[in-house]
Design an enzyme around this catalytic site. Structure first.
Site, PDB file in Angstrom:
ATOM      1  N   ARG A 147       1.219   9.230   2.676  1.00 28.12           N
ATOM      2  CA  ARG A 147       2.379   8.847   1.880  1.00 28.12           C
ATOM      3  C   ARG A 147       3.620   9.471   2.501  1.00 28.12           C
ATOM      4  NH1 ARG A 147      -0.094   5.145   0.512  1.00 28.12           N
ATOM      5  NH2 ARG A 147      -0.902   4.656  -1.548  1.00 28.12           N
ATOM      6  N   HIS A 192       4.484  -0.691   5.877  1.00 27.29           N
ATOM      7  CA  HIS A 192       3.227  -0.231   5.258  1.00 27.29           C
ATOM      8  C   HIS A 192       2.159  -1.341   5.324  1.00 27.29           C
ATOM      9  CE1 HIS A 192       1.369   2.024   1.572  1.00 27.29           C
ATOM     10  NE2 HIS A 192       0.495   1.794   2.514  1.00 27.29           N
ATOM     11  N   GLN A 245       9.847   2.495  -0.586  1.00 24.92           N
ATOM     12  CA  GLN A 245       9.372   1.246  -0.011  1.00 24.92           C
ATOM     13  C   GLN A 245       9.824   0.056  -0.852  1.00 24.92           C
ATOM     14  OE1 GLN A 245       5.364   3.063   2.098  1.00 24.92           O
ATOM     15  NE2 GLN A 245       5.143   1.268   0.871  1.00 24.92           N
ATOM     16  N   ASN A 305      -9.957   0.231   1.847  1.00 27.53           N
ATOM     17  CA  ASN A 305      -9.247   0.038   3.117  1.00 27.53           C
ATOM     18  C   ASN A 305      -9.282   1.282   4.012  1.00 27.53           C
ATOM     19  OD1 ASN A 305      -7.528   1.613   1.635  1.00 27.53           O
ATOM     20  ND2 ASN A 305      -5.954   0.050   1.354  1.00 27.53           N
TER      21      ASN A 305
HETATM   22  P1  NAD Z   1      -9.939  10.549  -0.730  1.00 34.18           P
HETATM   23  O1  NAD Z   1      -9.752  10.797  -2.168  1.00 34.18           O
HETATM   24  O2  NAD Z   1     -11.262  10.041  -0.255  1.00 34.18           O
HETATM   25  O3  NAD Z   1      -9.612  11.863   0.099  1.00 34.18           O
HETATM   26  C1  NAD Z   1      -8.456  12.615  -0.108  1.00 34.18           C
HETATM   27  C2  NAD Z   1      -8.765  14.053   0.293  1.00 34.18           C
HETATM   28  O4  NAD Z   1      -7.532  14.781   0.324  1.00 34.18           O
HETATM   29  C3  NAD Z   1      -9.705  14.758  -0.687  1.00 34.18           C
HETATM   30  O5  NAD Z   1     -10.807  15.298   0.010  1.00 34.18           O
HETATM   31  C4  NAD Z   1      -8.816  15.857  -1.285  1.00 34.18           C
HETATM   32  O6  NAD Z   1      -9.530  17.024  -1.611  1.00 34.18           O
HETATM   33  C5  NAD Z   1      -7.839  16.088  -0.152  1.00 34.18           C
HETATM   34  N1  NAD Z   1      -6.626  16.780  -0.561  1.00 34.18           N
HETATM   35  C6  NAD Z   1      -5.875  16.612  -1.681  1.00 34.18           C
HETATM   36  N2  NAD Z   1      -4.863  17.489  -1.687  1.00 34.18           N
HETATM   37  C7  NAD Z   1      -4.952  18.212  -0.548  1.00 34.18           C
HETATM   38  C8  NAD Z   1      -4.175  19.270   0.001  1.00 34.18           C
HETATM   39  N3  NAD Z   1      -3.118  19.779  -0.644  1.00 34.18           N
HETATM   40  N4  NAD Z   1      -4.542  19.774   1.198  1.00 34.18           N
HETATM   41  C9  NAD Z   1      -5.635  19.304   1.838  1.00 34.18           C
HETATM   42  N5  NAD Z   1      -6.416  18.305   1.363  1.00 34.18           N
HETATM   43  C10 NAD Z   1      -6.065  17.769   0.178  1.00 34.18           C
HETATM   44  O7  NAD Z   1      -8.778   9.531  -0.311  1.00 34.18           O
HETATM   45  P2  NAD Z   1      -8.708   8.580   0.973  1.00 34.18           P
HETATM   46  O8  NAD Z   1      -9.372   7.282   0.688  1.00 34.18           O
HETATM   47  O9  NAD Z   1      -9.115   9.353   2.179  1.00 34.18           O
HETATM   48  O10 NAD Z   1      -7.141   8.302   0.993  1.00 34.18           O
HETATM   49  C11 NAD Z   1      -6.216   9.351   1.151  1.00 34.18           C
HETATM   50  C12 NAD Z   1      -4.813   8.854   0.927  1.00 34.18           C
HETATM   51  O11 NAD Z   1      -4.444   7.958   1.980  1.00 34.18           O
HETATM   52  C13 NAD Z   1      -4.608   8.022  -0.340  1.00 34.18           C
HETATM   53  O12 NAD Z   1      -4.443   8.824  -1.488  1.00 34.18           O
HETATM   54  C14 NAD Z   1      -3.371   7.244   0.000  1.00 34.18           C
HETATM   55  O13 NAD Z   1      -2.222   7.982  -0.350  1.00 34.18           O
HETATM   56  C15 NAD Z   1      -3.441   7.081   1.507  1.00 34.18           C
HETATM   57  N6  NAD Z   1      -3.774   5.691   1.903  1.00 34.18           N
HETATM   58  C16 NAD Z   1      -2.873   4.994   2.650  1.00 34.18           C
HETATM   59  C17 NAD Z   1      -3.129   3.682   3.009  1.00 34.18           C
HETATM   60  C18 NAD Z   1      -2.177   2.897   3.861  1.00 34.18           C
HETATM   61  O14 NAD Z   1      -2.253   1.672   3.895  1.00 34.18           O
HETATM   62  N7  NAD Z   1      -1.292   3.541   4.586  1.00 34.18           N
HETATM   63  C19 NAD Z   1      -4.313   3.065   2.576  1.00 34.18           C
HETATM   64  C20 NAD Z   1      -5.238   3.824   1.859  1.00 34.18           C
HETATM   65  C21 NAD Z   1      -4.945   5.137   1.504  1.00 34.18           C
END
Ligand code: NAD
Length: 360
Positions: A257, A310, A286, A118
């Site tokens: 989050r 959400h 949530q 997503n």
């Molecule tokens: P991803 O794993 O592709 O990317 C996450 C990135 O965050 C990685 O590159 C990681 O190195 C970086 N990261 C981790 N800790 C960090 C920090 N302290 N400082 C800077 N960068 C940091 O994940 P993604 O697919 O891009 O998704 C990211 C997050 O988005 C998910 O973990 C989830 O919590 C959230 N999300 C929300 C929804 C929604 O419906 N609102 C949907 C999908 C994902």
């Protein structure tokens, strides 16, 4: 035969009318009939709170647990201790922070999510929320619904995205896609902060600059978006001190989050006008309680709130992808095949991904 327990959200009338709402208890991720036809037991519920919930009743002997970040069943250390048979926890979506991953590791439970399912849906939502905030859309619309007309009252706090400095905390799948989409708006500069580097061609393609510290990102940007997972290193990352480092009148968008941002810090910053706006779809609990202050907080000019439930990652397009992806993870498990490496968060007692914090 295995027992599969799924905690999903209730879709009610909407799910009866729209069969593509796969993420609901009514439509059972689109694979309930298949699972049962294979002879497995499939328990589906939205009842997730407290020791007498259907979730806690069935977790004790479930082999596979399916959860979604949209209506998270909080899989604490205590719940994992009770879940004697649990071997696989599947997140139908992206983001497995509602599971105590360290406790899952102690028990060697595999946690897998449908990576990438997503990320476009969320990236689009982020760009939309930036526009909604920067252009002061919500009060402008509310004015119309109230049968009013006052251009100056809205325009006094409406700006363009063009020419602004915009940065992302986390440049993974979502953060990267946000930057890609923002380029078309001709910003002053695009910045990203992440401990993981981008491949050279990907970095060059978006013409964004990597900053070495979070402080640099905070103090330079007009608009900041949070796109990292919630883990020990990001819980409460954006607190009073971090917000104080942001420019006065900056906008903050968080679809990652809720708990990455401190609840009261945002409320106070919006009230004082230090933040011009805050928006996103994720909450520290949530469903958000009715009296959660993020529901009706406002800036001094009556706007600045772009919060929604959400749903950014649960568009109908996304639901097909994460439902199919969750089915694939279960099929692999049942067939004894390895999982797609990109989907595995923890396995065999250790972290398989670098995204949930820097670890040794
Ligand atoms: P991803 O794993 O592709 O990317 C996450 C990135 O965050 C990685 O590159 C990681 O190195 C970086 N990261 C981790 N800790 C960090 C920090 N302290 N400082 C800077 N960068 C940091 O994940 P993604 O697919 O891009 O998704 C990211 C997050 O988005 C998910 O973990 C989830 O919590 C959230 N999300 C929300 C929804 C929604 O419906 N609102 C949907 C999908 C994902």
């Amino acid at each position: 035969m295995v027992k599969v327990l799924a905690v999903l959200y209730s879709g009610g009338k909407a799910a009866q009318e729209e069969s593509r709402l796969f993420g609901t208890i009514e439509n059972r991720l689109g694979f309930g009939d298949w699972l049962e036809s294979e002879g497995h037991e499939f328990i589906v519920t939205d009842d997730k709170e407290g020791p007498h919930s259907v979730f806690q009743k069935h977790i004790v002997d479930a082999d596979i647990l399916v959860t979604t970040p949209f209506h998270p069943a909080y899989v604490t250390k205590e719940i994992i201790a009770k879940a004697k048979n649990l071997k696989l926890a599947v997140t139908a979506g992206v983001g497995s922070d509602h599971i105590d991953l360290n406790a899952a590791n102690e028990r060697k439970i595999t946690v897998a999510e449908v990576s990438g399912s997503n990320v476009v849906s969320v990236a689009e939502h982020v760009v939309m929320t930036m526009l909604v905030l920067v252009r002061n859309f919500v009060p402008a619309h509310e004015q119309i619904v109230a049968h009013d007309w006052n251009v100056a009252q809205i325009a006094r706090n409406a700006f363009d995205i063009e020419g602004k400095t915009i940065g992302t905390i986390g440049a993974g799948r979502i953060g990267y896609r946000v930057l890609q989409r923002l380029e078309a708006f001709n910003p002053k500069e695009l910045l990203w902060f992440d401990y993981t580097d981008l491949p050279a061609d990907a970095a060059a393609a978006i013409k964004a600059r990597r900053v070495a510290t979070l402080d640099e990102l905070l103090s330079t940007c007009d608009v900041i978006t949070v796109n990292c997972p919630l883990h020990e290193g990001t819980k409460g990352l954006i607190d009073e001190k971090a917000i104080a480092k942001m420019k006065k009148g900056a906008w903050l968008v968080n679809t990652a989050r809720g708990a990455i941002v401190k609840r009261e810090a945002v409320v106070e910053a919006l009230k004082s006008g230090h933040l011009a706006g805050y928006g996103g779809d994720v909450w520290d609990v949530q469903p958000a309680p009715k009296d959660h202050p993020w529901r009706d907080m406002r800036n001094p000019l009556g706007g600045g709130n772009a919060m929604v439930a959400h749903y950014s990652g649960t568009t109908l397009d996304a639901q097909v992808r994460y439902a199919n992806g969750a089915k694939d993870i279960i099929q692999r498990y049942l067939a004894g095949k390895p999982q797609e490496p990109a989907n595995v968060i923890v396995e065999n007692g250790g972290y398989a991904t670098r995204a949930y914090g820097q670890r040794k």
